[in-house]
Design a protein around this motif. Structure first.
Motif, mmCIF file in Angstrom:
data_model
loop_
_atom_site.group_PDB
_atom_site.id
_atom_site.type_symbol
_atom_site.label_atom_id
_atom_site.label_comp_id
_atom_site.label_asym_id
_atom_site.label_seq_id
_atom_site.Cartn_x
_atom_site.Cartn_y
_atom_site.Cartn_z
ATOM 1 N N LEU A 103 0.842 -1.186 0.000
ATOM 2 C CA LEU A 103 0.000 0.000 0.000
ATOM 3 C C LEU A 103 0.885 1.247 0.000
ATOM 4 O O LEU A 103 1.729 1.423 0.881
ATOM 5 C CB LEU A 103 -0.913 -0.038 1.236
ATOM 6 C CG LEU A 103 -2.044 0.968 1.315
ATOM 7 C CD1 LEU A 103 -2.967 0.879 0.101
ATOM 8 C CD2 LEU A 103 -2.861 0.747 2.596
ATOM 9 N N GLU A 104 0.652 2.084 -0.991
ATOM 10 C CA GLU A 104 1.525 3.247 -1.212
ATOM 11 C C GLU A 104 0.816 4.521 -0.770
ATOM 12 O O GLU A 104 -0.364 4.711 -1.032
ATOM 13 C CB GLU A 104 1.856 3.302 -2.706
ATOM 14 C CG GLU A 104 2.816 4.396 -3.096
ATOM 15 C CD GLU A 104 3.317 4.224 -4.534
ATOM 16 O OE1 GLU A 104 3.075 3.145 -5.129
ATOM 17 O OE2 GLU A 104 3.933 5.160 -5.055
ATOM 18 N N TYR A 105 1.546 5.393 -0.132
ATOM 19 C CA TYR A 105 0.982 6.680 0.288
ATOM 20 C C TYR A 105 1.654 7.807 -0.471
ATOM 21 O O TYR A 105 2.749 7.651 -1.013
ATOM 22 C CB TYR A 105 1.163 6.873 1.802
ATOM 23 C CG TYR A 105 2.607 6.829 2.267
ATOM 24 C CD1 TYR A 105 3.214 5.615 2.639
ATOM 25 C CD2 TYR A 105 3.385 7.985 2.340
ATOM 26 C CE1 TYR A 105 4.531 5.567 3.062
ATOM 27 C CE2 TYR A 105 4.705 7.952 2.766
ATOM 28 C CZ TYR A 105 5.274 6.740 3.127
ATOM 29 O OH TYR A 105 6.586 6.697 3.542
ATOM 30 N N VAL A 140 7.226 2.431 0.569
ATOM 31 C CA VAL A 140 7.722 3.800 0.706
ATOM 32 C C VAL A 140 8.241 4.277 -0.646
ATOM 33 O O VAL A 140 9.255 3.785 -1.148
ATOM 34 C CB VAL A 140 8.862 3.870 1.751
ATOM 35 C CG1 VAL A 140 9.490 5.261 1.782
ATOM 36 C CG2 VAL A 140 8.341 3.494 3.130
ATOM 37 N N ASP A 141 7.513 5.200 -1.257
ATOM 38 C CA ASP A 141 7.996 5.859 -2.476
ATOM 39 C C ASP A 141 8.764 7.085 -2.006
ATOM 40 O O ASP A 141 8.201 7.981 -1.366
ATOM 41 C CB ASP A 141 6.805 6.244 -3.371
ATOM 42 C CG ASP A 141 7.241 6.837 -4.698
ATOM 43 O OD1 ASP A 141 8.112 7.736 -4.680
ATOM 44 O OD2 ASP A 141 6.703 6.447 -5.750
ATOM 45 N N THR A 142 10.057 7.118 -2.316
ATOM 46 C CA THR A 142 10.895 8.168 -1.727
ATOM 47 C C THR A 142 10.497 9.569 -2.206
ATOM 48 O O THR A 142 10.820 10.551 -1.543
ATOM 49 C CB THR A 142 12.389 7.909 -2.023
ATOM 50 O OG1 THR A 142 12.548 7.562 -3.400
ATOM 51 C CG2 THR A 142 12.920 6.769 -1.169
ATOM 52 N N GLY A 143 9.764 9.655 -3.302
ATOM 53 C CA GLY A 143 9.346 10.970 -3.795
ATOM 54 C C GLY A 143 8.043 11.485 -3.211
ATOM 55 O O GLY A 143 7.595 12.573 -3.562
ATOM 56 N N HIS A 144 7.440 10.720 -2.311
ATOM 57 C CA HIS A 144 6.086 11.058 -1.849
ATOM 58 C C HIS A 144 6.038 11.710 -0.474
ATOM 59 O O HIS A 144 5.103 11.486 0.289
ATOM 60 C CB HIS A 144 5.212 9.791 -1.850
ATOM 61 C CG HIS A 144 4.864 9.321 -3.231
ATOM 62 N ND1 HIS A 144 3.960 8.320 -3.470
ATOM 63 C CD2 HIS A 144 5.283 9.735 -4.445
ATOM 64 C CE1 HIS A 144 3.836 8.118 -4.781
ATOM 65 N NE2 HIS A 144 4.647 8.961 -5.389
ATOM 66 N N HIS A 145 7.050 12.478 -0.143
ATOM 67 C CA HIS A 145 7.098 13.118 1.180
ATOM 68 C C HIS A 145 7.326 14.618 1.040
ATOM 69 O O HIS A 145 7.777 15.092 0.006
ATOM 70 C CB HIS A 145 8.245 12.524 2.004
ATOM 71 C CG HIS A 145 8.184 11.034 2.133
ATOM 72 N ND1 HIS A 145 8.682 10.181 1.165
ATOM 73 C CD2 HIS A 145 7.655 10.239 3.087
ATOM 74 C CE1 HIS A 145 8.466 8.923 1.529
ATOM 75 N NE2 HIS A 145 7.840 8.931 2.689
ATOM 76 N N PHE A 159 10.205 -0.562 -1.458
ATOM 77 C CA PHE A 159 10.451 0.832 -1.850
ATOM 78 C C PHE A 159 10.052 1.054 -3.294
ATOM 79 O O PHE A 159 10.206 0.161 -4.137
ATOM 80 C CB PHE A 159 11.946 1.159 -1.758
ATOM 81 C CG PHE A 159 12.486 1.189 -0.364
ATOM 82 C CD1 PHE A 159 12.360 2.326 0.415
ATOM 83 C CD2 PHE A 159 13.123 0.078 0.168
ATOM 84 C CE1 PHE A 159 12.861 2.363 1.707
ATOM 85 C CE2 PHE A 159 13.629 0.100 1.462
ATOM 86 C CZ PHE A 159 13.496 1.243 2.231
ATOM 87 N N ASP A 160 9.575 2.245 -3.568
ATOM 88 C CA ASP A 160 9.561 2.784 -4.923
ATOM 89 C C ASP A 160 10.646 3.852 -4.900
ATOM 90 O O ASP A 160 10.460 4.948 -4.370
ATOM 91 C CB ASP A 160 8.200 3.448 -5.240
ATOM 92 C CG ASP A 160 7.245 2.525 -5.967
ATOM 93 O OD1 ASP A 160 7.556 1.332 -6.110
ATOM 94 O OD2 ASP A 160 6.182 3.002 -6.393
ATOM 95 N N PHE A 161 11.805 3.532 -5.457
ATOM 96 C CA PHE A 161 12.917 4.473 -5.396
ATOM 97 C C PHE A 161 12.868 5.477 -6.546
ATOM 98 O O PHE A 161 12.579 5.127 -7.698
ATOM 99 C CB PHE A 161 14.251 3.726 -5.502
ATOM 100 C CG PHE A 161 14.714 3.088 -4.222
ATOM 101 C CD1 PHE A 161 14.730 3.797 -3.031
ATOM 102 C CD2 PHE A 161 15.172 1.780 -4.223
ATOM 103 C CE1 PHE A 161 15.185 3.217 -1.849
ATOM 104 C CE2 PHE A 161 15.639 1.185 -3.058
ATOM 105 C CZ PHE A 161 15.638 1.912 -1.878
ATOM 106 N N LEU A 194 12.260 0.349 -8.495
ATOM 107 C CA LEU A 194 12.418 1.708 -9.015
ATOM 108 C C LEU A 194 11.056 2.170 -9.521
ATOM 109 O O LEU A 194 10.312 1.390 -10.106
ATOM 110 C CB LEU A 194 13.424 1.743 -10.169
ATOM 111 C CG LEU A 194 14.806 1.125 -9.920
ATOM 112 C CD1 LEU A 194 15.670 1.273 -11.176
ATOM 113 C CD2 LEU A 194 15.498 1.788 -8.736
ATOM 114 N N ASP A 195 10.723 3.425 -9.274
ATOM 115 C CA ASP A 195 9.511 4.028 -9.854
ATOM 116 C C ASP A 195 9.953 5.367 -10.425
ATOM 117 O O ASP A 195 9.985 6.366 -9.728
ATOM 118 C CB ASP A 195 8.424 4.203 -8.785
ATOM 119 C CG ASP A 195 7.175 4.869 -9.349
ATOM 120 O OD1 ASP A 195 7.072 4.998 -10.588
ATOM 121 O OD2 ASP A 195 6.302 5.276 -8.553
ATOM 122 N N GLN A 196 10.357 5.335 -11.674
ATOM 123 C CA GLN A 196 10.981 6.517 -12.275
ATOM 124 C C GLN A 196 10.501 6.717 -13.701
ATOM 125 O O GLN A 196 10.003 5.801 -14.333
ATOM 126 C CB GLN A 196 12.499 6.314 -12.330
ATOM 127 C CG GLN A 196 13.132 6.023 -10.998
ATOM 128 C CD GLN A 196 14.627 5.805 -11.110
ATOM 129 O OE1 GLN A 196 15.292 5.743 -10.118
ATOM 130 N NE2 GLN A 196 15.146 5.688 -12.314
#
Ligand code: RM4
Ligand code: MN
Length: 391
Positions: free
Chosen positions: A177-179, A212-217, A239-241, A288-290
């Motif tokens: 689950l992604e936030y 944890v998608d690192t771009g979502h904070h 992670f979604d890096f 990776l989510d790029q």
């Protein structure tokens, strides 16, 4: 950790690449089409296989449905195996249909909620057909204005849909689950932060994990703290890096802030997160989510995989005994120095050795350039409709 142990850990790390990284992408201002871009999911997998061929650590590819919709998913999985990769996470998409303007699974209209949940269930069918063990759920749901909808009721609707999907998961499947803090909704996202995602996952059980998608904070968020807390409670699924300078930029991981990536991976190590047997045998997924809007896509993915490897190597090189002694003694500067020594070390020679021991070229970028694959797809992939964000 001895040098040999570090190398063994680096050899066994799996970094999952996203199918959408190989398609055209851009901003809301312009998508710049690139030559040689895949026309279908089969060609995307062929491109992803190039990344694995030169790095040796990227054997899994995430799909995005419906962008990667095909008639025969077993055939797609067989094609993946033929080119030397396998299907990783299935990413659901309940954000690109006119019906979802006011939300998907949290929409006030039960008809729209049904449609959205049915799509999520369809994604589990695709997992069954492809052998995928992970469903990735990101919702664009939220509100733009105070009073627009009942915030608490939307949480109830979300919980109801998640419970239905959870019940449909097979024995060896789980969902992540992604936030995301904001965008496309600006007043409230229905899953804005790790705490909300965690609360839903805890209520459901062990097959529900947080990603944890690192771009979502928000800028300045201590992401590694979140990682430590989630790992401690057994709820970090993966992670979604990617990198961000401002918002959800989806730039190459480790490009904007390699120190942050190192700090995150150090926390992963502190909680035994590199062990693939944790989390009921799923381990932590390093995905990776790029999007590569202006740089060539396959080399962009290769660079990203290398960036994760370099940060991982540094995290593995931290002298754990020395840092434990310094921490126990309250030696603030000593403990910090142990960490910084590892971060400041040049791990590129070590990674070159690891690759040579795996029978690979020590320099993946040079190895890819030498294959001539970029020219081949430029000349061969003429005609058809190029894959792109949203297709
Ligand atoms: C979202 C989220 C998802 C990704 C889509 C394309 O912001 O990060 O993980 O699949 O974008
Ligand atoms: Mn993501």
């Amino acid at each position: 950790m001895s040098n040999e142990q570090v190398k063994t850990a680096l050899r066994s790390q799996v970094i999952e690449v996203p199918s959408w990284a190989y398609g055209n992408s851009g901003t809301r201002f312009k998508v710049f089409a690139q030559q040689g871009v895949p026309r279908d999911p089969f060609e995307k997998l062929a491109d992803a296989a190039q990344v694995n061929a030169v790095t040796g650590v990227a054997p899994k590819v995430s799909l995005h449905i419906p962008w990667d919709k095909v008639e025969d998913y077993a055939k797609l999985a067989a094609h993946a195996a033929d080119v030397g990769v396998s299907i990783g996470a299935i990413n659901a998409n309940v954000f690109q249909d006119d019906d979802y303007m006011l939300g998907s699974v949290t929409h006030p209209d039960p008809r729209v909620r049904r449609k959205a949940t049915d799509h999520l269930l369809e994604c589990v069918d695709i997992m069954d057909a492809t052998g995928s063990t992970e469903l990735k759920l990101w919702f664009s749901d939220g509100t733009n204005y105070p009073g627009q909808d009942d915030t608490r009721a939307r949480q109830d609707r979300l919980a109801e849909s998640l419970a239905e999907v959870y019940a449909r998961l097979g024995e060896h499947q789980r969902f992540l689950l992604e936030y995301k803090l904001f965008e496309p909704a600006f007043y409230t996202m229905d899953l804005p932060d790790w705490g909300t995602a965690y609360a839903h996952c805890i209520a459901l059980g062990p097959k529900a994990m947080v990603v944890v998608d690192t771009g979502h904070h928000a800028p300045g968020t201590n992401i590694e703290f979140i990682v430590a807390v989630l790992l401690r409670s057994g709820k970090l699924g993966g992670f979604d890096f990617n990198s961000r300078f401002y918002a959800d930029d989806d730039l190459m991981v480790g490009a904007a802030d390699p120190f942050q990536l190192f700090r995150i991976l150090w926390e992963v190590r502190c909680s035994n997160g590199f062990d693939p047997t944790i989390n009921g045998g799923h381990g932590v997924s390093f995905m990776l989510d790029q999007c590569h809007n202006i740089e060539p896509k396959i080399p962009g993915q290769i660079r990203s995989v290398m960036n994760v490897q370099e940060a991982t190597a540094k995290a593995l090189l931290v002298d754990r005994d020395a840092i434990a002694v310094a921490q126990a003694a309250g030696d603030v500067l000593g403990a910090n120095a142990v960490l910084m020594d590892a971060f400041n070390s040049d791990v590129r020679p070590l990674l070159r050795e690891v690759r040579e021991e795996m029978g690979l070229h020590p320099d993946p970028m040079a190895a890819y350039a030498a294959t001539g694959y970029a020219e081949k797809i430029r000349t061969e992939r003429v005609g058809g409709t190029q894959a792109g964000w949203g297709a």
